[in-house]
Scaffold this active site. Structure first.
Site, mmCIF file in Angstrom:
data_model
loop_
_atom_site.group_PDB
_atom_site.id
_atom_site.type_symbol
_atom_site.label_atom_id
_atom_site.label_comp_id
_atom_site.label_asym_id
_atom_site.label_seq_id
_atom_site.Cartn_x
_atom_site.Cartn_y
_atom_site.Cartn_z
ATOM 1 N N ARG A 260 0.804 -1.220 0.000
ATOM 2 C CA ARG A 260 0.000 0.000 0.000
ATOM 3 C C ARG A 260 0.847 1.286 0.000
ATOM 4 O O ARG A 260 0.467 2.302 -0.576
ATOM 5 C CB ARG A 260 -0.888 -0.026 1.247
ATOM 6 C CG ARG A 260 -1.993 1.012 1.227
ATOM 7 C CD ARG A 260 -2.324 1.410 2.629
ATOM 8 N NE ARG A 260 -3.107 0.358 3.293
ATOM 9 C CZ ARG A 260 -4.416 0.436 3.461
ATOM 10 N NH1 ARG A 260 -5.080 1.468 3.012
ATOM 11 N NH2 ARG A 260 -5.063 -0.507 4.110
ATOM 12 N N GLU B 96 12.018 -22.747 20.994
ATOM 13 C CA GLU B 96 12.630 -21.473 20.591
ATOM 14 C C GLU B 96 13.115 -20.741 21.821
ATOM 15 O O GLU B 96 12.439 -20.764 22.857
ATOM 16 C CB GLU B 96 11.604 -20.609 19.871
ATOM 17 C CG GLU B 96 11.131 -21.225 18.575
ATOM 18 C CD GLU B 96 10.223 -20.278 17.834
ATOM 19 O OE1 GLU B 96 10.752 -19.369 17.192
ATOM 20 O OE2 GLU B 96 9.001 -20.439 17.933
ATOM 21 N N ASP C 90 0.224 -21.139 16.119
ATOM 22 C CA ASP C 90 1.408 -20.599 15.434
ATOM 23 C C ASP C 90 2.376 -21.705 15.001
ATOM 24 O O ASP C 90 2.960 -21.628 13.929
ATOM 25 C CB ASP C 90 2.119 -19.619 16.387
ATOM 26 C CG ASP C 90 3.255 -18.868 15.724
ATOM 27 O OD1 ASP C 90 3.051 -18.388 14.592
ATOM 28 O OD2 ASP C 90 4.352 -18.764 16.318
ATOM 29 N N HIS D 16 3.665 -26.760 11.938
ATOM 30 C CA HIS D 16 5.016 -27.344 11.873
ATOM 31 C C HIS D 16 5.095 -28.675 12.641
ATOM 32 O O HIS D 16 5.631 -29.659 12.136
ATOM 33 C CB HIS D 16 6.059 -26.383 12.434
ATOM 34 C CG HIS D 16 6.000 -25.005 11.828
ATOM 35 N ND1 HIS D 16 5.605 -24.769 10.539
ATOM 36 C CD2 HIS D 16 6.295 -23.778 12.343
ATOM 37 C CE1 HIS D 16 5.670 -23.473 10.290
ATOM 38 N NE2 HIS D 16 6.069 -22.850 11.366
ATOM 39 N N LYS E 161 7.990 -20.745 23.265
ATOM 40 C CA LYS E 161 8.918 -19.601 23.189
ATOM 41 C C LYS E 161 9.653 -19.512 24.520
ATOM 42 O O LYS E 161 9.145 -19.969 25.552
ATOM 43 C CB LYS E 161 8.136 -18.303 22.978
ATOM 44 C CG LYS E 161 7.271 -18.279 21.723
ATOM 45 C CD LYS E 161 7.999 -17.700 20.540
ATOM 46 C CE LYS E 161 7.105 -17.578 19.318
ATOM 47 N NZ LYS E 161 7.864 -17.579 18.071
HETATM 48 C C1 BG6 Z 1 6.871 -19.477 12.262
HETATM 49 C C2 BG6 Z 1 6.198 -18.939 13.497
HETATM 50 O O1 BG6 Z 1 5.960 -20.148 11.449
HETATM 51 O O2 BG6 Z 1 7.893 -20.376 12.646
HETATM 52 C C3 BG6 Z 1 7.203 -18.260 14.402
HETATM 53 O O3 BG6 Z 1 5.188 -18.019 13.122
HETATM 54 C C4 BG6 Z 1 8.348 -19.181 14.713
HETATM 55 O O4 BG6 Z 1 6.602 -17.807 15.612
HETATM 56 C C5 BG6 Z 1 8.912 -19.768 13.420
HETATM 57 O O5 BG6 Z 1 9.339 -18.423 15.379
HETATM 58 C C6 BG6 Z 1 9.950 -20.827 13.698
HETATM 59 O O6 BG6 Z 1 10.569 -21.176 12.482
HETATM 60 P P1 BG6 Z 1 12.087 -21.619 12.425
HETATM 61 O O7 BG6 Z 1 12.316 -21.959 10.999
HETATM 62 O O8 BG6 Z 1 12.888 -20.451 12.912
HETATM 63 O O9 BG6 Z 1 12.187 -22.791 13.350
#
Ligand code: BG6
Length: 522
Positions: free
Chosen positions: A62, A239, A259, A264, A363
């Site tokens: 935008r 993480e 998330d 994943h 996290k």
């Molecule tokens: C993303 C999430 O899909 O994957 C993030 O939205 C997360 O919150 C990330 O940090 C982790 O991905 P990677 O590749 O760093 O393990």
């Protein structure tokens, strides 16, 4: 968009895409994803000769911005984030020429004909056909308005030319079962399923793809991967970072389950649990993954025994006090959103019935590490028991169960843990590791997930993308959990930042006489 005649280089589904010619349009070009992942990945593809020098890359957003300004921003981004850096001036100069910027209010269909005209003129200038990849790197609320606007502007090809447009959708794809089904219904009306690429970047990771090769390209492990030999499986996506600046608004609506776990973690579970596909093709692989998702069951009758939500609190890490979740930027001080999830689930089929799959993601854990650990059953008879002492503390040690560990990141590796005899005059048990580590075996940096996935979109290979029925099956299993956790009286457990999660998650494993692994970051 009806002109499909001029270029044969946008490959058909599953074809080779060396030097693919296509216009790549990124919606949401001012965002983090574009700068940190997409454009650096395209740069790397161009550098390695996978992307034709004729392919324009058009950032769309935008904000008003000139091509030059956009190029300046991407120059910085590539310097910081491209796998092999910026490289020579010539390399950058040849890439910069193909970068363009187009200002567009994504929700205003009246502005799309102008975008179409701009793309057409770039294609004509390069002498390439109207073969387009549109990457929706926007917030998910724009997926539908943007696709509807493309349709109104006749930028979606007729059914006989579906292969000339592919649209990539970033996660989150829905926020529960009903919204995912609604999204599928609307997009299904406007697009052919073959045109939709739902990205889960974990599937683009080299080590994740290696799970299938390791399982189905070798004969020695596969006969062991079932309920007769496996005690339980742990999947960890940990993480160490907290909520990055600017992400609080998104994260507090989403949480760890939506998330990371829904996509994943469940994708990793699918790859480790699925049956061998009849063929190594997108449809057959996705059919097998779907069966795993459809077989998911809760590991206990009581929700609080098989699904644990927790939130990190402030703590000192390495001499520095880090904020708790509630003190992070843009997080409401009374939020009940989970930053950690642990689950004990079953894959209720002939192969896996009764085997706990213990999943966790969070996290602010002690390390950034993703791994799958398969713990085998203990030997039926403990012949080798020894007393081991550390200082004043002595314990009776039996054979340790074998473990097969897929380390997805960092230090990508596959490790088999077995028991051995410690040299000496007695039978003392010593755990040893047989290791295969990617960096020792291959003298190359591993491709970034987005490089592989963007290349797959260009070559029309959807094997590493999720199908709508997979997503719906995942949401079907998880939506009741979300509904329970979003009740006003539900409060997540707490864990101090820098720890491996709440006590309740340890108790969950203790019920199986197991413990969470505490993977070492290096
Ligand atoms: C993303 C999430 O899909 O994957 C993030 O939205 C997360 O919150 C990330 O940090 C982790 O991905 P990677 O590749 O760093 O393990």
């Amino acid at each position: 968009m009806t002109d499909t005649s001029s270029s044969a280089t946008f490959p058909a589904h599953g074809g080779d895409a060396i030097n693919a010619e296509a216009t790549i349009v990124i919606f949401g070009a001012s965002g983090d994803l574009t700068a940190r992942k997409l454009v650096p990945a395209l740069y790397q593809l161009a550098r390695e000769g996978f992307l034709s020098s004729k392919s324009p890359i058009v950032g769309v957003a935008r904000r008003p911005k000139s091509d030059e300004e956009f190029r300046g921003e991407m120059h910085m981004a590539i310097k910081d984030y491209a796998r092999d850096g910026l490289g020579s001036d010539e390399l950058w100069a040849s890439f910069a020429k193909r970068l363009h910027y187009h200002q567009l209010d994504i929700v205003d269909p009246a502005e799309y004909p102008q975008l179409d005209a701009r793309l057409t003129s770039l294609e004509q200038a390069q002498g390439i056909g109207k073969h387009r990849v549109i990457y929706m790197a926007t917030t998910p609320d724009l997926f539908v308005p943007a696709t509807e606007a493309l349709s109104k502007a006749k930028m979606i090809p007729k059914p006989d030319a579906v292969d000339t447009l592919r649209i990539v959708f970033e996660k989150p794809y829905g926020h529960d079962l009903a919204s995912a089904q609604e999204l599928s219904r609307i997009l299904g009306r406007l697009l052919h399923e073959d045109q939709i690429y739902r990205i889960d970047h974990y599937l683009g990771k080299e080590t994740v793809q290696n799970i299938l090769l390791f399982r189905f390209g070798n004969t020695i492990f596969e006969p062991l991967l079932n309920r007769n030999h496996v005690d339980h499986i742990q999947i960890t996506v940990a993480e160490s970072q907290g909520i990055e600046r600017g992400r609080g608004g998104y994260y507090d609506k989403s949480g760890a389950l939506r998330d990371v776990l829904q996509n994943h973690v469940l994708q990793l579970l699918c790859l480790i649990a699925m049956e061998p596909p009849a063929m190594f093709r997108a449809k057959e692989i996705r059919d097998e993954k779907l069966k795993v998702l459809q077989s998911l069951r809760e590991g206990s009758k009581k929700l609080s025994e098989w699904a644990i939500a927790a939130q990190y609190t402030s703590a000192e890490i390495g001499g520095k006090v880090v904020p708790g979740y509630l003190q992070e930027d843009r997080i409401p001080p009374d939020s009940h959103r989970e930053t950690y999830v642990a689950m004990d689930v079953r894959v209720d089929n002939w192969r896996w019935a009764g085997v706990p799959f213990c999943l966790r993601t969070g996290k602010r854990l002690p390390a950034r590490v993703t791994e799958i650990a398969i713990q085998f059953k203990a030997p039926p008879l403990s012949l080798f028991k020894t007393v081991e002492c550390e200082g004043d503390f002595c314990q009776l040690v039996e054979d340790r169960p074998n473990q097969l560990i897929f380390r997805i990141q960092p230090k990508e590796a596959i490790t088999l843990r077995v028991s051995s005899k410690r040299p000496g005059m007695q039978y003392q048990i010593h755990p040893v590791k047989m290791d295969f580590s990617f960096d020792q075996e291959f003298d190359i940096s591993l491709p970034e997930a987005y490089e592989r996935l963007l290349l797959d979109v260009l070559r029309g290979d959807s094997t590493l993308f999720t199908r709508s029925d997979e997503l719906e099956a995942a949401w079907q299993f998880l939506t009741p959990v979300l509904q329970a956790w979003e009740q006003p009286n539900h409060k997540p457990e707490e864990y101090p930042a820098g720890s491996w999660g709440p006590k309740a998650a340890d108790q969950m494993l203790a019920r199986h006489r197991a413990e969470w692994r505490q993977p070492n970051p290096v």
